[in-house]
Design an enzyme around this catalytic site. Structure first.
Site, PDB file in Angstrom:
ATOM      1  CD  GLU A  41       8.409  -5.982  -5.640  1.00 30.91           C
ATOM      2  OE1 GLU A  41       8.888  -4.845  -5.820  1.00 30.91           O
ATOM      3  OE2 GLU A  41       7.496  -6.453  -6.320  1.00 30.91           O
ATOM      4  CB  CYS A  94       8.266  -0.676 -10.221  1.00 32.38           C
ATOM      5  SG  CYS A  94       9.156  -1.734  -9.111  1.00 32.38           S
ATOM      6  CB  SER A 117       4.847  -5.068  -4.092  1.00 31.74           C
ATOM      7  OG  SER A 117       5.875  -4.567  -3.268  1.00 31.74           O
ATOM      8  CE  LYS A 164       8.150   5.515 -11.924  1.00 28.58           C
ATOM      9  NZ  LYS A 164       8.023   4.787 -10.661  1.00 28.58           N
ATOM     10  CD  GLU A 194       5.338   6.399  -8.272  1.00 25.44           C
ATOM     11  OE1 GLU A 194       5.118   5.236  -7.954  1.00 25.44           O
ATOM     12  OE2 GLU A 194       6.408   6.743  -8.816  1.00 25.44           O
ATOM     13  CD  GLU A 201      -1.451   7.054  -2.018  1.00 21.75           C
ATOM     14  OE1 GLU A 201      -1.198   8.064  -2.712  1.00 21.75           O
ATOM     15  OE2 GLU A 201      -2.419   6.303  -2.254  1.00 21.75           O
ATOM     16  CB  CYS A 215      11.008   1.932 -17.755  1.00 21.68           C
ATOM     17  SG  CYS A 215      10.216   1.239 -16.306  1.00 21.68           S
TER      18      CYS A 215
END
Lengths: 169, 671
Positions: B277, B297, B317, B356, B359, B364, B501
């Site tokens: 990054e 993130c 990013s 998550k 995710e 992807e 988090c």
């Protein structure tokens, strides 16, 4: 015909836009917008509610919350004829329930449904339309019928079709 | 400032917002369901009723402190009021406590016991609503909802989204997503803060422990577990250890006893993220590429940008999150080291986060239909598995994590707290720019609890304008200021959850959220201090990974394994709107997007012009005109789809061109 539908759709979008211009992008503009849609379609289509949420910067869940709170709004398509039977105190004591039952039987509404399967009639009860002197009262697409009896209902409903004028409120 | 009398005790107060806070500061745990200091005051649950002399019974949450108030928090009448309220709530609540995942952390259960509710005089409700398990992250059980509205306010006020709201009226009232749809079909970003604040089991984290056991107990599967930084300072809370106490060694020990083959640290791939990054950021600064650079993130934040700010997608990013970098490396490189096929490896993440789970399922991150990360467990779920295994967690002999991915620097560990990613990147950027290592405390300015922290930092000759945000409502505010030009920054770090988090919805349910978060974040900073290395670049295992597999940060190989691209995403699944529909089967379908983004860019006017000109050109019979809601290409709107052609950036001036396309598709002579 095609152009009529298109224009109707575009008109409503335009009218909604006008309301935002007039009252501002504010949550208090929500109810006038919902009324505009309800008047045009006799119900609130989901896609238009999403559109309204966008236009007012509200979450769709909030718009849905308001739309389901008020009895004047419906999320289901209503029948061509919306029959409201007043069941306020005055109408109730003067026999609104037998009238209501007679209507349901006449238009063949079963299982507690509000709209007939052919989409012709929606029958609902409301609490006082403010015409207690004429109790019991029934309104059909906004037109008021006073001192209604179960027998009178047959006559009224039978002549509805011939008076096409109330059909496209 | 002033003095109140609470249960006969003189109590001073200063800047408390309401009497409830004064009472709690005086050491009396006045019960509430709907009061949370970070949310607006709602006053629905009636648990905090108190008697104020001269006023009668009032809700303490709604009463501002006043000098000279004489308050009683407990009396025969107040006990009666609370017990009846509880009884009524319980009558409406599905009381299947034994099968409820919130049993033990349920406030309703807790208060029913505290107030000795032994009998409920009212019948159970006869209507049962279906359970909504459509979301990959959360389960919604309306039968357990007590209508406190905590989730509604959390989503609206802290996250600025408003997925849930009250719908219907009276006895029919429910808390529901828009149009009564399921959570998986609406704009929910899966942050799970609604579940973290829900006092009952109406909103819970989707539990996937069964699948984890299946993989662990399968002898042919190599199970690889990664542990996120924030888990180590919170899981102890489930076993009566202090929050903030780091128990990495016990977690590793527990997982090995349970039968996991390898235990690794997501902080390791966080170190990798720092290198990738920083490389990306310095490139952006040098090459005038889109700024600010957004961190990516946090999967809730990524989905939020996809749905609400497609124009900023290029700012995100391209780095995959540490979880996904780990999955990719483990499946596609480390499996080769072990001499096994990727199909026989099962990667489990233990995360503080519910998003998550979403995710890991994103397109992807699937390769030939297998996911890079097979399963995501939250801290809560791992704690349940440890209990199921029957381990006395607090007495376990700590063991170390495995090599190579079990080795992390302090920079990777602080990813778990808001500001951590920025600080880790700054430490590395400082060395890249100046060639010197920064002072240990050089970037502590980015730490803190505020929702938005703006910091300007001088690195060498360069001044970096930084914003660190937690909570998506704060992010919205900042993005709007960036859009209007009021604010201009270089780097934006966003974590959806309050505190980062460590405040994730997968963490153990905390009674005092603020205090717990502070302890957890101190725990992570302490861990950073006690580790030998504080710079991601110094991580010898990271160097090793570059030497063997990736080359250098930003290389083609690292792009293939560690980077990705995100696209715009529609918020609510739904139908398009008929504008004018020809019945002719050969008619061309023309869709004009009137979704949020395109509407704001004037698609309504476009639609009108198009209708007029379609009519003027005598094409009405050949066109099905529809108003579409989002073609998921919002950044380049207004969008029009003619047959299969997608045309972007359409203005009323482009309408003749659209007509041309319609004619082409109809195979009519082109004028």
């Amino acid at each position: 015909m095609l152009q009529t539908t298109a224009n109707r759709q575009l008109d409503i979008l335009q009218r909604l836009d006008n309301l935002v211009q007039r009252y501002g992008k504010h949550s208090s503009t929500l109810i006038p917008m919902l009324q505009e849609i309800q008047n045009a379609y006799r119900y609130l289509p989901e896609d238009l509610l999403t559109h309204v949420a966008t236009a007012l910067d509200l979450s769709p869940a909030t718009v849905y919350g308001v739309a389901t709170f008020y009895a004047q709004f419906s999320l289901e398509p209503k029948g061509k004829y919306v029959i409201q039977v007043c069941d306020g105190t005055a109408c109730h004591v003067r026999g609104s329930m037998p009238v209501y039952e007679a209507i349901c039987k006449k238009v063949r509404l079963v299982d507690g449904k509000a709209t007939t399967e052919d989409g012709m009639f929606t029958v609902e009860t409301v609490s006082c339309v403010g015409a207690c002197a004429a109790a019991p009262v029934v309104t059909i697409n906004g037109e008021v019928y006073g001192k209604v009896t179960p027998d009178a209902i047959h006559v009224i409903l039978d002549t509805l079709e011939s008076r096409g004028d109330t059909a496209d409120a | 400032m002033g003095i109140m009398t609470i249960n006969g005790q003189r109590t001073t107060f200063s800047d408390e917002n309401n009497v409830l806070e004064v009472i709690r500061n005086a050491g009396i745990d006045l019960p509430t369901f709907c009061y949370h200091s970070e949310l607006s005051v709602y006053g629905a649950c009636r648990m905090c009723m108190v008697e104020v002399e001269g006023w009668g019974t009032v809700a303490a949450c709604h009463t501002p402190p006043e000098d000279g108030l004489v308050i009683r928090t407990n009396s025969a009448e107040l006990r009666h009021v609370r017990k009846v309220s509880l009884e009524l709530l319980l009558a409406n609540h599905e009381r299947e406590c034994t099968t409820c995942s919130r049993s033990g952390s349920c406030k309703l259960q807790d208060l029913a016991q505290r107030f000795g509710i032994e009998h409920i005089r009212f019948g159970q409700r006869d209507r049962k609503s279906p359970i909504d398990a459509s979301s990959p992250s959360l389960v919604r059980d309306p039968n357990k909802c007590i209508l406190c509205g905590d989730c509604v306010r959390m989503c609206e006020e802290v996250q600025g989204i408003g997925v849930l709201d009250f719908a219907h009226r009276g006895s029919q009232i429910t808390v529901s997503p828009a149009f009564g749809k399921d959570l998986g079909d609406v704009e929910c970003v899966n942050c799970g803060q609604c579940a973290a604040i829900c006092p009952t089991g109406a909103l819970t984290v989707k539990s996937q422990t069964e699948r984890a056991w299946r993989a662990i107990h399968d002898p042919d599967t190599t199970v690889v577990v990664q542990i996120a930084p924030a888990v180590r300072v919170s899981i102890g809370e489930e076993f009566n250890l202090a929050s903030g106490q780091s128990v990495t060694g016990q977690i590793a020990a527990a997982l090995r006893i349970m039968g996991v083959d390898y235990v690794f640290d997501t902080s390791f791939t966080a170190d990798l993220t720092v290198l990738e990054e920083t490389h990306e950021l310095l490139g952006r600064l040098q090459n005038q590429e889109p700024l600010p650079h957004f961190t990516s993130c946090c999967p809730a934040w990524v989905k939020f940008v996809e749905q609400y700010y497609p124009e900023f997608l290029d700012n995100l990013s391209t780095c995959r999150s540490p979880q996904q970098m780990f999955g990719s490396l483990a499946k596609h490189r480390y499996s080769q080291d072990l001499g096994i096929s990727a199909d026989n490896m099962y990667v489990i993440s233990v995360m503080p986060c519910t998003a998550k789970k979403f995710e890991a399922q994103r397109d992807e991150f699937q390769q030939s239909s297998r996911a890079d990360v097979d399963l995501v467990l939250t801290t809560q779920e791992l704690a349940r598995m440890i209990r199921e295994e029957g381990l006395a967690f607090e007495h376990l002999e700590p063991t170390s994590m495995d090599m190579p991915f079990g080795f992390a620097t302090g920079a990777g560990v602080i990813f778990g707290v808001t500001g951590g990613v920025s600080e880790a990147v700054l430490r590395h950027a400082h060395e890249e720019i100046t060639g010197r290592q920064p002072q240990p405390k050089a970037f502590e300015a980015v730490r803190g609890n505020d929702g938005t922290r703006r910091v300007d930092l001088k690195i060498g000759e360069q001044t970096l304008r930084l914003a660190v945000v937690n909570g998506l409502a704060q992010a919205t505010e900042l993005l709007e200021r960036i859009k209007s030009g009021e604010e201009s920054i270089d780097v934006l770090e966003v974590m959806a959850c309050p505190g980062g988090c460590i405040g994730g919805a997968g963490q153990p349910i905390a009674n005092n959220r603020q205090q717990t978060q502070e302890r957890r974040s101190n725990g992570l900073y302490r861990e950073d201090k006690t580790l030998q290395l504080h710079q991601s670049k110094q991580n010898p295992m990271v160097r090793d990974v570059y030497q063997r597999w990736l080359g250098e940060p930003g290389s083609a190989k690292s792009h293939a394994l560690l980077h990705t691209h995100y696209g715009s995403r529609r918020r609510i699944q739904g139908e398009s709107m008929d504008i004018a529909s020809s019945k002719k089967p050969a008619a061309v379908e023309v869709q004009v997007c009137v979704g949020t983004s395109c509407y704001l860019k004037g698609s309504l006017k476009l639609l009108r012009t198009l209708t007029d000109q379609v009519e003027a050109a005598d094409l009405t019979e050949n066109v099905k005109l529809r108003g579409a809601f989002c073609c998921q290409q919002c950044a380049s709107g207004p969008m029009v789809i003619v047959g299969d052609d997608v045309v972007s950036g359409v203005t009323p001036g482009h309408v003749p061109d659209l007509l041309q396309r319609i004619r082409e598709q109809l195979e009519l002579p082109v004028s």
